[in-house]
Motif scaffolding. Structure first.
Motif, PDB file in Angstrom:
ATOM      1  N   SER A  31     -11.743   0.204 -82.083  1.00  0.00           N
ATOM      2  CA  SER A  31     -12.664   1.036 -82.871  1.00  0.00           C
ATOM      3  C   SER A  31     -11.937   1.913 -83.886  1.00  0.00           C
ATOM      4  O   SER A  31     -12.558   2.461 -84.799  1.00  0.00           O
ATOM      5  CB  SER A  31     -13.524   1.905 -81.951  1.00  0.00           C
ATOM      6  OG  SER A  31     -12.701   2.740 -81.155  1.00  0.00           O
ATOM      7  N   ASP A  32     -10.607   2.047 -83.760  1.00  0.00           N
ATOM      8  CA  ASP A  32      -9.819   2.807 -84.748  1.00  0.00           C
ATOM      9  C   ASP A  32      -9.721   2.076 -86.077  1.00  0.00           C
ATOM     10  O   ASP A  32      -9.403   2.673 -87.100  1.00  0.00           O
ATOM     11  CB  ASP A  32      -8.385   3.037 -84.244  1.00  0.00           C
ATOM     12  CG  ASP A  32      -8.310   3.899 -82.994  1.00  0.00           C
ATOM     13  OD1 ASP A  32      -9.274   4.653 -82.723  1.00  0.00           O
ATOM     14  OD2 ASP A  32      -7.284   3.807 -82.299  1.00  0.00           O
ATOM     15  N   ASN A  36     -13.756  -0.356 -93.626  1.00  0.00           N
ATOM     16  CA  ASN A  36     -13.263   0.333 -94.825  1.00  0.00           C
ATOM     17  C   ASN A  36     -11.870   0.934 -94.632  1.00  0.00           C
ATOM     18  O   ASN A  36     -11.279   1.438 -95.579  1.00  0.00           O
ATOM     19  CB  ASN A  36     -14.255   1.404 -95.291  1.00  0.00           C
ATOM     20  CG  ASN A  36     -14.446   2.500 -94.270  1.00  0.00           C
ATOM     21  OD1 ASN A  36     -14.134   2.336 -93.097  1.00  0.00           O
ATOM     22  ND2 ASN A  36     -14.976   3.619 -94.721  1.00  0.00           N
ATOM     23  N   LYS A  37     -11.326   0.900 -93.415  1.00  0.00           N
ATOM     24  CA  LYS A  37      -9.962   1.369 -93.146  1.00  0.00           C
ATOM     25  C   LYS A  37      -9.353   0.500 -92.047  1.00  0.00           C
ATOM     26  O   LYS A  37      -9.193   0.914 -90.900  1.00  0.00           O
ATOM     27  CB  LYS A  37      -9.982   2.847 -92.740  1.00  0.00           C
ATOM     28  CG  LYS A  37      -8.611   3.474 -92.654  1.00  0.00           C
ATOM     29  CD  LYS A  37      -7.912   3.511 -93.996  1.00  0.00           C
ATOM     30  CE  LYS A  37      -6.572   4.202 -93.847  1.00  0.00           C
ATOM     31  NZ  LYS A  37      -5.668   3.927 -94.923  1.00  0.00           N
ATOM     32  N   PRO A  38      -8.983  -0.752 -92.402  1.00  0.00           N
ATOM     33  CA  PRO A  38      -8.531  -1.702 -91.383  1.00  0.00           C
ATOM     34  C   PRO A  38      -7.051  -1.596 -91.005  1.00  0.00           C
ATOM     35  O   PRO A  38      -6.541  -2.427 -90.277  1.00  0.00           O
ATOM     36  CB  PRO A  38      -8.830  -3.051 -92.036  1.00  0.00           C
ATOM     37  CG  PRO A  38      -8.652  -2.782 -93.495  1.00  0.00           C
ATOM     38  CD  PRO A  38      -9.150  -1.373 -93.706  1.00  0.00           C
ATOM     39  N   ILE A  39      -6.350  -0.583 -91.525  1.00  0.00           N
ATOM     40  CA  ILE A  39      -4.929  -0.419 -91.230  1.00  0.00           C
ATOM     41  C   ILE A  39      -4.705   0.998 -90.723  1.00  0.00           C
ATOM     42  O   ILE A  39      -5.195   1.968 -91.313  1.00  0.00           O
ATOM     43  CB  ILE A  39      -4.054  -0.671 -92.475  1.00  0.00           C
ATOM     44  CG1 ILE A  39      -4.306  -2.080 -93.022  1.00  0.00           C
ATOM     45  CG2 ILE A  39      -2.574  -0.490 -92.148  1.00  0.00           C
ATOM     46  CD1 ILE A  39      -3.629  -2.354 -94.357  1.00  0.00           C
ATOM     47  N   LYS A  40      -3.957   1.117 -89.637  1.00  0.00           N
ATOM     48  CA  LYS A  40      -3.676   2.428 -89.061  1.00  0.00           C
ATOM     49  C   LYS A  40      -2.202   2.513 -88.720  1.00  0.00           C
ATOM     50  O   LYS A  40      -1.650   1.622 -88.070  1.00  0.00           O
ATOM     51  CB  LYS A  40      -4.512   2.648 -87.798  1.00  0.00           C
ATOM     52  CG  LYS A  40      -4.224   3.979 -87.129  1.00  0.00           C
ATOM     53  CD  LYS A  40      -4.985   4.134 -85.828  1.00  0.00           C
ATOM     54  CE  LYS A  40      -4.601   5.446 -85.170  1.00  0.00           C
ATOM     55  NZ  LYS A  40      -5.235   5.621 -83.885  1.00  0.00           N
ATOM     56  N   GLU A 137     -10.078  -4.775 -72.014  1.00  0.00           N
ATOM     57  CA  GLU A 137     -11.504  -5.053 -71.840  1.00  0.00           C
ATOM     58  C   GLU A 137     -12.393  -4.051 -72.572  1.00  0.00           C
ATOM     59  O   GLU A 137     -13.488  -4.369 -72.988  1.00  0.00           O
ATOM     60  CB  GLU A 137     -11.865  -5.043 -70.357  1.00  0.00           C
ATOM     61  CG  GLU A 137     -11.350  -6.227 -69.600  1.00  0.00           C
ATOM     62  CD  GLU A 137     -11.756  -6.203 -68.138  1.00  0.00           C
ATOM     63  OE1 GLU A 137     -12.022  -5.109 -67.589  1.00  0.00           O
ATOM     64  OE2 GLU A 137     -11.815  -7.286 -67.547  1.00  0.00           O
ATOM     65  N   ASP A 138     -11.922  -2.819 -72.695  1.00  0.00           N
ATOM     66  CA  ASP A 138     -12.712  -1.772 -73.326  1.00  0.00           C
ATOM     67  C   ASP A 138     -12.232  -1.439 -74.737  1.00  0.00           C
ATOM     68  O   ASP A 138     -12.486  -0.341 -75.238  1.00  0.00           O
ATOM     69  CB  ASP A 138     -12.722  -0.518 -72.454  1.00  0.00           C
ATOM     70  CG  ASP A 138     -13.416  -0.755 -71.128  1.00  0.00           C
ATOM     71  OD1 ASP A 138     -14.444  -1.468 -71.119  1.00  0.00           O
ATOM     72  OD2 ASP A 138     -12.921  -0.244 -70.104  1.00  0.00           O
ATOM     73  N   GLY A 139     -11.531  -2.371 -75.375  1.00  0.00           N
ATOM     74  CA  GLY A 139     -11.098  -2.177 -76.750  1.00  0.00           C
ATOM     75  C   GLY A 139      -9.735  -1.532 -76.925  1.00  0.00           C
ATOM     76  O   GLY A 139      -9.341  -1.208 -78.042  1.00  0.00           O
ATOM     77  N   GLU A 140      -9.000  -1.356 -75.842  1.00  0.00           N
ATOM     78  CA  GLU A 140      -7.657  -0.806 -75.976  1.00  0.00           C
ATOM     79  C   GLU A 140      -6.759  -1.828 -76.665  1.00  0.00           C
ATOM     80  O   GLU A 140      -6.924  -3.022 -76.487  1.00  0.00           O
ATOM     81  CB  GLU A 140      -7.036  -0.478 -74.597  1.00  0.00           C
ATOM     82  CG  GLU A 140      -7.844   0.436 -73.725  1.00  0.00           C
ATOM     83  CD  GLU A 140      -8.834  -0.308 -72.839  1.00  0.00           C
ATOM     84  OE1 GLU A 140      -9.436   0.365 -71.997  1.00  0.00           O
ATOM     85  OE2 GLU A 140      -9.017  -1.527 -72.990  1.00  0.00           O
ATOM     86  N   ILE A 141      -5.825  -1.339 -77.449  1.00  0.00           N
ATOM     87  CA  ILE A 141      -4.843  -2.204 -78.100  1.00  0.00           C
ATOM     88  C   ILE A 141      -3.480  -1.902 -77.477  1.00  0.00           C
ATOM     89  O   ILE A 141      -3.032  -0.764 -77.496  1.00  0.00           O
ATOM     90  CB  ILE A 141      -4.780  -1.985 -79.621  1.00  0.00           C
ATOM     91  CG1 ILE A 141      -6.139  -2.294 -80.265  1.00  0.00           C
ATOM     92  CG2 ILE A 141      -3.682  -2.841 -80.238  1.00  0.00           C
ATOM     93  CD1 ILE A 141      -6.206  -1.968 -81.752  1.00  0.00           C
ATOM     94  N   TYR A 142      -2.849  -2.947 -76.927  1.00  0.00           N
ATOM     95  CA  TYR A 142      -1.530  -2.831 -76.320  1.00  0.00           C
ATOM     96  C   TYR A 142      -0.537  -3.636 -77.157  1.00  0.00           C
ATOM     97  O   TYR A 142      -0.854  -4.713 -77.644  1.00  0.00           O
ATOM     98  CB  TYR A 142      -1.529  -3.387 -74.885  1.00  0.00           C
ATOM     99  CG  TYR A 142      -2.529  -2.715 -73.974  1.00  0.00           C
ATOM    100  CD1 TYR A 142      -2.293  -1.437 -73.490  1.00  0.00           C
ATOM    101  CD2 TYR A 142      -3.689  -3.380 -73.584  1.00  0.00           C
ATOM    102  CE1 TYR A 142      -3.212  -0.825 -72.640  1.00  0.00           C
ATOM    103  CE2 TYR A 142      -4.598  -2.777 -72.724  1.00  0.00           C
ATOM    104  CZ  TYR A 142      -4.354  -1.499 -72.261  1.00  0.00           C
ATOM    105  OH  TYR A 142      -5.263  -0.900 -71.419  1.00  0.00           O
TER     106      TYR A 142
END
Length: 145
Positions: A31-32, A36-40, A137-142
């Protein structure tokens, strides 16, 4: 690098993990990365990386370009021959997001880039470091660094 087997794409049947696999670090949430802001940018102390969302795929690379060490947080997402890629806003170098391979090295397509390209024309292109990525499972990015 897009995840292999842990769910780089949503709803495609890839396995998702319940918690960080050993040796992997949570660096954000899906969700981060919005349309409109696909890079973090993510500062991990000794490492800085960028998380990138291209459609339903997620990638992680070093945070700076290899030509001039320019931050990629404001890079342009592009597609080259159907593959997701990232273009450095300063020098125009384009990298394949899946492999880090240089697709175009310091193109001389405007006045500033012509100067920068001239400085790098005798240097071999340097691949962008990519990292394995896994989705929880809950959208975490590892990421495995």
């Amino acid at each position: 690098m897009a995840s292999k087997g842990f769910g780089s794409k949503k709803n495609v049947g890839s396995k998702k993990v319940k918690q960080a696999p050993p040796g992997w670090t949570q660096v954000g949430r899906t969700s981060d990365l919005v349309e409109n802001k696909p890079i973090k940018a993510v500062d991990l102390g000794r490492n800085a990386v960028v998380l990138v969302r291209s459609g339903e795929e997620f990638f992680c690379t070093d945070a700076k370009s290899t030509a001039y060490q320019f931050p990629l947080v404001d890079a342009n997402l592009v597609e080259v021959e159907g593959k997701p890629a990232i273009e450095c806003p300063l020098d125009g170098t384009v990298y394949d997001l899946r492999t880090g391979k240089v697709l175009e090295w310091c193109p001389k397509n405007n006045v500033i880039r012509a100067f920068l390209g001239k400085l790098k024309e005798k240097e071999k292109p340097v691949k962008l470091q990519t990292y394995p990525l896994s989705l929880g499972e809950d959208g975490e990015i590892y990421v495995k660094l």
